[in-house]
Design a protein around this motif. Structure first.
Motif, PDB file in Angstrom:
ATOM      1  N   GLY A 151      -8.835  11.216  -1.071  1.00 35.08           N
ATOM      2  CA  GLY A 151      -8.486  10.904   1.032  1.00 35.08           C
ATOM      3  C   GLY A 151      -7.551  11.193   1.112  1.00 35.08           C
ATOM      4  O   GLY A 151      -6.748  11.949   1.216  1.00 35.08           O
ATOM      5  N   LYS A 152      -7.691  11.204   2.814  1.00 36.07           N
ATOM      6  CA  LYS A 152      -6.597  10.933   3.777  1.00 36.07           C
ATOM      7  C   LYS A 152      -5.452   9.777   3.673  1.00 36.07           C
ATOM      8  O   LYS A 152      -4.621  10.429   3.779  1.00 36.07           O
ATOM      9  CB  LYS A 152      -7.291  11.110   5.906  1.00 36.07           C
ATOM     10  CG  LYS A 152      -8.270  12.372   6.371  1.00 36.07           C
ATOM     11  CD  LYS A 152      -8.683  12.326   6.807  1.00 36.07           C
ATOM     12  CE  LYS A 152      -9.457  12.873   7.452  1.00 36.07           C
ATOM     13  NZ  LYS A 152      -9.915  12.823   8.631  1.00 36.07           N
ATOM     14  N   GLU A 153      -5.800   9.041   2.470  1.00 37.70           N
ATOM     15  CA  GLU A 153      -5.446   7.990   2.578  1.00 37.70           C
ATOM     16  C   GLU A 153      -3.974   7.696   1.065  1.00 37.70           C
ATOM     17  O   GLU A 153      -2.879   7.849   1.651  1.00 37.70           O
ATOM     18  CB  GLU A 153      -5.533   6.671   1.764  1.00 37.70           C
ATOM     19  CG  GLU A 153      -6.680   5.770   3.148  1.00 37.70           C
ATOM     20  CD  GLU A 153      -7.458   4.713   3.258  1.00 37.70           C
ATOM     21  OE1 GLU A 153      -7.186   4.253   2.072  1.00 37.70           O
ATOM     22  OE2 GLU A 153      -8.016   4.258   3.349  1.00 37.70           O
ATOM     23  N   ARG A 154      -4.739   9.190   0.674  1.00 40.20           N
ATOM     24  CA  ARG A 154      -3.626   9.047  -1.172  1.00 40.20           C
ATOM     25  C   ARG A 154      -2.387  10.303   0.366  1.00 40.20           C
ATOM     26  O   ARG A 154      -1.565  10.134  -0.069  1.00 40.20           O
ATOM     27  CB  ARG A 154      -4.761   9.843  -1.230  1.00 40.20           C
ATOM     28  CG  ARG A 154      -3.549  10.244  -2.951  1.00 40.20           C
ATOM     29  CD  ARG A 154      -4.639  11.211  -3.983  1.00 40.20           C
ATOM     30  NE  ARG A 154      -5.112  12.252  -3.407  1.00 40.20           N
ATOM     31  CZ  ARG A 154      -5.555  13.118  -4.654  1.00 40.20           C
ATOM     32  NH1 ARG A 154      -5.707  12.310  -5.833  1.00 40.20           N
ATOM     33  NH2 ARG A 154      -6.075  14.544  -4.198  1.00 40.20           N
ATOM     34  N   LYS A 155      -3.260  11.254   0.902  1.00 40.72           N
ATOM     35  CA  LYS A 155      -2.204  12.020   1.528  1.00 40.72           C
ATOM     36  C   LYS A 155      -1.499  11.769   2.734  1.00 40.72           C
ATOM     37  O   LYS A 155      -0.465  12.081   2.304  1.00 40.72           O
ATOM     38  CB  LYS A 155      -3.242  13.800   2.089  1.00 40.72           C
ATOM     39  CG  LYS A 155      -2.433  14.468   2.593  1.00 40.72           C
ATOM     40  CD  LYS A 155      -3.046  15.604   3.695  1.00 40.72           C
ATOM     41  CE  LYS A 155      -2.349  16.637   3.497  1.00 40.72           C
ATOM     42  NZ  LYS A 155      -3.351  17.262   4.460  1.00 40.72           N
ATOM     43  N   ARG A 212       8.866   0.037  -1.712  1.00 39.03           N
ATOM     44  CA  ARG A 212       8.840  -0.895  -1.011  1.00 39.03           C
ATOM     45  C   ARG A 212       7.426   0.088  -0.280  1.00 39.03           C
ATOM     46  O   ARG A 212       6.375  -1.014   0.134  1.00 39.03           O
ATOM     47  CB  ARG A 212       9.225  -0.630   0.144  1.00 39.03           C
ATOM     48  CG  ARG A 212      10.940  -2.537   0.032  1.00 39.03           C
ATOM     49  CD  ARG A 212      11.440  -2.583   0.406  1.00 39.03           C
ATOM     50  NE  ARG A 212      12.355  -3.313   0.693  1.00 39.03           N
ATOM     51  CZ  ARG A 212      13.802  -3.196  -0.024  1.00 39.03           C
ATOM     52  NH1 ARG A 212      14.351  -1.858  -0.104  1.00 39.03           N
ATOM     53  NH2 ARG A 212      14.075  -4.341   0.025  1.00 39.03           N
ATOM     54  N   GLU A 213       7.544   0.960  -0.462  1.00 37.66           N
ATOM     55  CA  GLU A 213       6.675   2.047   0.006  1.00 37.66           C
ATOM     56  C   GLU A 213       5.331   1.557  -0.902  1.00 37.66           C
ATOM     57  O   GLU A 213       4.434   1.633  -0.249  1.00 37.66           O
ATOM     58  CB  GLU A 213       6.706   3.771   0.416  1.00 37.66           C
ATOM     59  CG  GLU A 213       7.853   3.688   1.464  1.00 37.66           C
ATOM     60  CD  GLU A 213       7.625   3.495   3.400  1.00 37.66           C
ATOM     61  OE1 GLU A 213       6.105   3.135   3.457  1.00 37.66           O
ATOM     62  OE2 GLU A 213       8.518   2.461   3.841  1.00 37.66           O
ATOM     63  N   LEU A 214       5.385   1.772  -1.769  1.00 34.05           N
ATOM     64  CA  LEU A 214       4.370   2.365  -2.791  1.00 34.05           C
ATOM     65  C   LEU A 214       3.397   1.407  -3.502  1.00 34.05           C
ATOM     66  O   LEU A 214       2.841   0.712  -2.829  1.00 34.05           O
ATOM     67  CB  LEU A 214       5.393   2.809  -4.392  1.00 34.05           C
ATOM     68  CG  LEU A 214       3.756   2.737  -5.564  1.00 34.05           C
ATOM     69  CD1 LEU A 214       3.149   3.890  -5.188  1.00 34.05           C
ATOM     70  CD2 LEU A 214       4.827   3.833  -6.761  1.00 34.05           C
ATOM     71  N   ALA A 215       4.436   0.183  -3.159  1.00 29.98           N
ATOM     72  CA  ALA A 215       4.058  -1.262  -3.370  1.00 29.98           C
ATOM     73  C   ALA A 215       3.124  -1.497  -2.095  1.00 29.98           C
ATOM     74  O   ALA A 215       2.269  -2.242  -2.135  1.00 29.98           O
ATOM     75  CB  ALA A 215       5.132  -2.198  -3.642  1.00 29.98           C
ATOM     76  N   LYS A 257      -2.139  -2.762  -0.399  1.00 27.82           N
ATOM     77  CA  LYS A 257      -3.298  -2.569   0.831  1.00 27.82           C
ATOM     78  C   LYS A 257      -4.573  -2.154   0.171  1.00 27.82           C
ATOM     79  O   LYS A 257      -5.285  -2.243   0.720  1.00 27.82           O
ATOM     80  CB  LYS A 257      -2.709  -1.363   1.813  1.00 27.82           C
ATOM     81  CG  LYS A 257      -1.472  -2.079   2.966  1.00 27.82           C
ATOM     82  CD  LYS A 257      -1.313  -0.770   4.209  1.00 27.82           C
ATOM     83  CE  LYS A 257      -0.730  -1.080   4.743  1.00 27.82           C
ATOM     84  NZ  LYS A 257       0.088  -0.015   5.733  1.00 27.82           N
ATOM     85  N   GLU A 258      -4.720  -1.767  -0.479  1.00 30.31           N
ATOM     86  CA  GLU A 258      -6.185  -0.806  -1.654  1.00 30.31           C
ATOM     87  C   GLU A 258      -6.373  -2.642  -2.043  1.00 30.31           C
ATOM     88  O   GLU A 258      -7.358  -2.260  -2.763  1.00 30.31           O
ATOM     89  CB  GLU A 258      -5.624   0.143  -2.580  1.00 30.31           C
ATOM     90  CG  GLU A 258      -6.946   0.891  -3.421  1.00 30.31           C
ATOM     91  CD  GLU A 258      -7.948   1.783  -2.249  1.00 30.31           C
ATOM     92  OE1 GLU A 258      -8.819   1.512  -2.384  1.00 30.31           O
ATOM     93  OE2 GLU A 258      -6.907   2.395  -1.126  1.00 30.31           O
TER      94      GLU A 258
END
Length: 195
Positions: free
Chosen positions: A166-170, A17-20, A25-26
């Motif tokens: 960046g920050k979004e990936r982290k 769910r989190e990954l999806a 969003k991307e």
């Protein structure tokens, strides 16, 4: 044994769910960026060079209309190009660009992340080859988040290729790690209550 499998599926689905959500969003953000024009103004006589945005920062930049389905509660609807019983956890596709992206999540023990990666890569390779033989481009991304919260390198790579940087990936990786860790805690806690 079946109860244990149900618990592991529950943990897998929590992380999925989190990954999806992160990928969705991307996907939405990429669709919005296509519509906007970018103009950078520079003062007269300013010696700085204007950097042009790079043409492609993500696989998602190669097409504008991406659809996405997630295999939660066994409701995955796939594009017609996929004629196979395999069900990747997340499927993104673009009829316009004839492209399909498959993401397969595993939540193994940390020391089994590499084995899980190889197993899933091999499992979906025939499906990717079949899709490519029909004139589409296909990518398979096995993603592993250890049950103790350790994100494997495959997770970092997949996010980068999808344009999450960046920050979004982290922050996204932190969300996935925390969810895996908390879900594992609840599994162990529930197991202790049943003993």
């Amino acid at each position: 044994m079946s109860m244990a499998l149900g618990r592991y599926r529950w943990r897998h689905d929590q992380v999925l769910r989190e990954l999806a959500d992160i990928i969705e969003k991307e996907r939405k953000k990429r669709g919005q960026k296509r519509d906007s024009k970018y103009i950078k103004f520079v003062k007269e006589g300013d010696p700085t060079k204007v950097k042009k945005p790079s043409e492609q920062k993500s696989i998602l930049d190669s097409a504008t209309l991406w659809e996405m389905q997630v295999d939660l509660v066994r409701r995955l609807v796939r594009p017609d190009v996929v004629n196979n019983n395999l069900r990747p956890d997340i499927v993104l596709w673009s009829h316009e660009g004839k492209e399909i992206i498959m993401v397969e999540l595993t939540v193994p023990w940390e020391e089994r992340c590499e084995v899980a990666y190889q197993r899933k890569k091999i499992k979906y390779q025939d499906l990717a080859d079949d899709i490519c033989s029909k004139g589409w481009s296909a990518w398979v991304f096995p993603v592993e988040i250890g049950c103790g919260g350790f994100p494997a390198q495959s997770t970092w790579r997949a996010m980068t290729v999808l344009g999450i940087k960046g920050k979004e990936r982290k922050a996204g990786i932190q969300r996935l790690s925390t969810t895996a860790e908390k879900s594992s805690f609840w599994l162990w806690w529930g197991r202790a209550l049943q003993s």
